[in-house]
Design a protein around this motif. Structure first.
Motif, short mmCIF file in Angstrom:
data_model
loop_
_atom_site.label_atom_id
_atom_site.label_comp_id
_atom_site.label_asym_id
_atom_site.label_seq_id
_atom_site.Cartn_x
_atom_site.Cartn_y
_atom_site.Cartn_z
N HIS A 95 0.80 -1.22 0.00
CA HIS A 95 0.00 0.00 0.00
C HIS A 95 0.83 1.27 0.00
N SER A 96 1.82 1.38 0.88
CA SER A 96 2.58 2.61 1.01
C SER A 96 3.89 2.31 1.73
N THR A 97 4.67 3.35 1.98
CA THR A 97 5.95 3.18 2.67
C THR A 97 5.77 2.99 4.16
N SER A 98 4.54 3.02 4.65
CA SER A 98 4.33 2.89 6.10
C SER A 98 4.26 1.44 6.55
N GLY A 99 4.37 0.50 5.63
CA GLY A 99 4.31 -0.89 6.06
C GLY A 99 4.51 -1.85 4.91
N SER A 100 4.53 -3.13 5.23
CA SER A 100 4.77 -4.18 4.23
C SER A 100 3.51 -5.00 4.01
#
Length: 796
Positions: free
Chosen positions: A297-302
């Motif tokens: 989804h984004s750089t905030s998680g995997s």
């Protein structure tokens, strides 16, 4: 309906060589975009950028759609459309990285000057004088936003404008804005966001209105970690929308299902469907399935946290670029080695573009660092420890590999704290102030128009009321005003619930639809959110909408697009786009819990970036409409519900006079106390003031006229200097607009210096007004409360 299409290029469309070159160019763009996503994520994780959401996995579908995005068209998309922008020729990879790095230089990030995060795009719409550009002959991007589905109401309006241009004879000459309404609005949205009410209201309105809205739903199976089985009925937005499918004898929308990896199929369907849309204005939804998210989804998680190994393996196998590559090779369009060469070149190009963007961002800061260090190296102080401390600060700043502007300002501030008496202090302070001014321009400017199209720069013209002017009802003032306005300004449209056939519930437009046409004055469904969306879209395309919210209490339904979209448009594009909507509504005292609203505290804090006008009568309201129509600033105009049948003198210059915004009016002069208010409450105050006069208490009553902007010339303080007492009275809840006015006058304008007694606020009670005349009396300020409070203040 589901479409299964194979590639069938006609011989007369392209030579084989031309076809081959186009396919390979599309492959090159896909690889550039994918590499930009991969490197972009790394830049975030290394700390150079703050956050990233990227469009990897959607490259081929967006390239196919962009092929049919033509001059005059508009896009209202979301934050994963980088490939569409690259393919449409509206963004470069270097600009993409400049935005990722939040570069405040608009020549580097031409979409938002660093004010929005990556992949929030926009194109210039007005010139430096606020004049609309030649929108009909350029590709147009309305400024993107992050709130999910927030692009939907605006997209409806952008498409609806095409219908207005096609069906309104008065607009035929405005060929710089439209070519007979042939323009499509391309709207993109993630599948999970279709769960939002914004989506459903927009789809319903588009189906009713029949407007050229093309909705592209990128379906990757998840909304962050939540699978679509939890998001959407039947697990499929196209299946859930089957009842909206247009038939031969109905309105509705066309529905297409396509695969994100099927380059050939998407190209053919898009070409035919979008051309049909230009001709018929039938909206369409393209459900693009089997989209993958290679980086999650984004750089905030995997995404490994919520996708099982089987799903991850499927995504690797069905990645759109992988399938595109296989299709190219199997059809002998290019060899593996040729594609590898494109891959290699794309990776190098992206790395080079990233490096250029970073250098453009960092080098100006390093120049400031060097100047700062030079100043500090020459500083004169009296003691060695302070000198050493300052030199250490300078050294730390100089050795910061990736400094930010805030680091320089912090260093200068720390130095000024410890060396306030240094002979070098004035020079350091001057540099500090220079940086503050520059960064105010970088980060805090353009909330409103600042040039000739600012509402604050409209020349003031007084209403001309002749000695024998007729006295008429307030609603008749507005009716005559709107009649004249529609005769003289072909760009103006008015719409809302009950605005058309009956001329609004208070008769401001009575009889005007029959006179000026159903195309320009018309009814809408009960759907405040998309009424606001229609207004936004028309305004962005150079028209001047007056959109109605029937009662102020119902503004909540439409508040989100006004707050997140309209109020921020000029700011988030650094003045490159304006959205001059006028939202007309009515409120204040009536006699009902949802028909007596005055929630101005909520409004003024949600709508910074719009003007909020609170006229006490309908002549004032007409003058405010004139001011706003001469500017490019958006506004909310709140007419008094109980003022439509009050008698007023009819000015002869209805279209010419202007009420200045931000300038209060003294409506009763006095010497003992300053009473500040607006709207319907002023009439109650005047009643109390007449009674107080009999007790030898003289009230100076000030109508603020607008809450945004508020008293820009500090006229209220001038009154306070004379009376030394002040009270703020309104119908909002405690701590609402009265507290806002209190803050402005006593704190910002330093009015506290002139007080002989403590200032007061007198407001409604902390609940919605109770029903009926007694409910109104006990819920909102009444004349007796005002009388007693003011008498108490004067006697202190």
């Amino acid at each position: 309906m589901e479409q299964t299409i194979t590639l069938a290029y006609k011989d007369d469309m392209l030579s084989y060589e031309g076809f081959r070159n186009q396919v390979l160019e599309d492959y090159r763009i896909a690889m550039l975009s994918r590499e930009a996503s991969l490197i972009g994520r790394r830049e975030v994780l290394t700390g150079k950028a703050k956050f990233g959401i990227f469009g990897d996995g959607k490259e081929i579908a967006q390239i196919a759609a962009a092929k049919f995005f033509k001059a005059g068209d508009f896009r209202a998309g979301y934050y994963r459309d980088q490939t569409f922008m690259f393919a449409a020729g509206l963004a470069s990879v270097e600009q993409f990285f400049s935005q990722l790095f939040a570069d405040p230089e608009i020549t580097n990030d031409p979409f938002s000057a660093g004010r929005q995060m990556v992949s929030h795009f926009a194109t210039k719409q007005v010139d430096e004088h606020g004049k609309w550009l030649d929108l009909a002959n350029r590709k147009n991007i309305s400024s993107d936003m992050a709130p999910t589905a927030s692009q939907m109401p605006r997209a409806l309006g952008l498409a609806f404008a095409s219908k207005c241009f096609r069906n309104t004879p008065e607009l035929r000459s405005f060929d710089n804005l439209s070519h007979n309404g042939n323009e499509i609005c391309f709207c993109s949205i993630g599948d999970a966001a279709t769960s939002e009410g914004h989506f459903w209201e927009t789809v319903n309105a588009a189906g009713v209105l029949q407007v050229p809205l093309a909705i592209f739903v990128w379906d990757d199976g998840y909304g962050i970690s939540v699978p679509k089985s939890f998001q959407t009925t039947k697990g499929s937005i196209s299946a859930a929308l089957e009842g909206f499918q247009k038939r031969a004898d109905t309105n509705g929308i066309e529905i297409y299902k396509l695969k994100a990896w099927d380059y050939a199929g998407m190209c053919e369907v898009f070409e035919e469907a979008l051309q049909k849309m230009r001709e018929t204005h039938t909206p369409a939804l393209f459900h693009i399935e089997e989209v993958t998210q290679p980086q999650g989804h984004s750089t905030s998680g995997s995404h490994e946290r919520y996708k099982d190994p089987k799903r991850l393996e499927w995504e690797r196998e069905w990645d759109c670029i992988k399938k595109f590559r296989e299709w190219i090779i199997s059809n002998n369009i290019a060899t593996h080695d040729e594609l590898f060469s494109i891959d290699y070149e794309a990776k190098n190009n992206v790395r080079d573009a990233k490096s250029r963007a970073w250098a453009k961002f960092l080098n100006p800061i390093k120049e400031l660092v060097n100047k700062c260090s030079g100043l500090l190296s020459q500083i004169v102080v009296n003691d060695a420890p302070t000198f050493n401390y300052i030199q250490q600060l300078a050294s730390d700043l100089q050795h910061n590999v990736e400094p930010l502007r805030r680091d320089i300002l912090r260093t200068l501030s720390l130095v000024m704290e410890v060396a306030p008496y240094s002979p070098s202090y004035p020079e350091i302070k001057a540099f500090y102030d220079q940086l503050l001014a520059e960064n105010k321009s970088n980060y805090n400017s353009y909330l409103y128009n600042e040039g000739p199209k600012s509402a604050l720069n409209v020349e003031v013209i007084k209403p001309l009321v002749q000695f024998d002017a007729p006295t008429v009802n307030g609603y008749e003032i507005l009716n005559k005003y709107f009649d004249s306005l529609f005769q003289h300004n072909p760009l103006v449209f008015a719409f809302g619930e009950d605005v058309g056939q009956i001329g609004d519930v208070n008769q401001g437009f009575a009889g005007l639809q029959a006179k000026h046409g159903i195309q320009r004055i018309f009814d809408t469904g009960i759907r405040e959110l998309t009424i606001m969306g229609q207004a936004i879209g028309l305004a962005l395309r150079g028209l001047r909408p007056i959109a109605e919210i029937q009662y102020l209490d119902y503004l909540l339904y439409g508040l989100q697009p006004l707050s997140d979209d309209v109020a921020t448009t000029h700011f988030r594009t650094k003045g490159q786009q304006s959205c001059p909507v006028i939202i007309r509504t009515r409120g204040h005292r009536l006699e009902g819990i949802w028909h007596s609203g005055s929630p101005l505290g909520m409004i003024i804090n949600a709508l910074r970036g719009m003007y909020v006008c609170v006229p006490r009568n309908m002549v004032q309201a007409a003058g405010m409409y004139n001011t706003l129509l001469k500017s490019n600033d958006p506004a909310l105009v709140i007419e008094c519900l109980n003022g439509y049948r009050l008698k007023e003198k009819l000015p002869v210059n209805l279209l010419e006079f202007n009420v200045p915004l931000g300038i209060p009016e003294v409506i009763r002069e006095g010497s003992d106390i300053t009473v500040v208010s607006y709207g319907s409450t002023l009439r109650v105050i005047q009643d109390a003031a007449e009674r107080l006069e009999r007790h030898h208490i003289s009230c100076e009553i000030i109508d603020v006229q607008t809450l945004l902007p508020f008293d820009i010339h500090h006229k209220i303080v001038e009154s306070l200097k004379k009376t030394n007492r002040i009270i703020f009275i309104d119908e909002d809840v405690p701590g609402g607009a009265a507290a806002y006015m209190f803050n402005h006058v006593l704190e910002e304008q330093k009015g506290y210096q002139w007080l002989d007694v403590s200032a007061r606020t007198l407001t409604a009670k902390a609940h919605r007004p109770s029903y009926g005349s007694d409910g109104d009396y006990f819920s909102k300020p009444n004349a007796e409360e005002i009388f007693n409070t003011i008498k108490e203040m004067v006697n202190e």
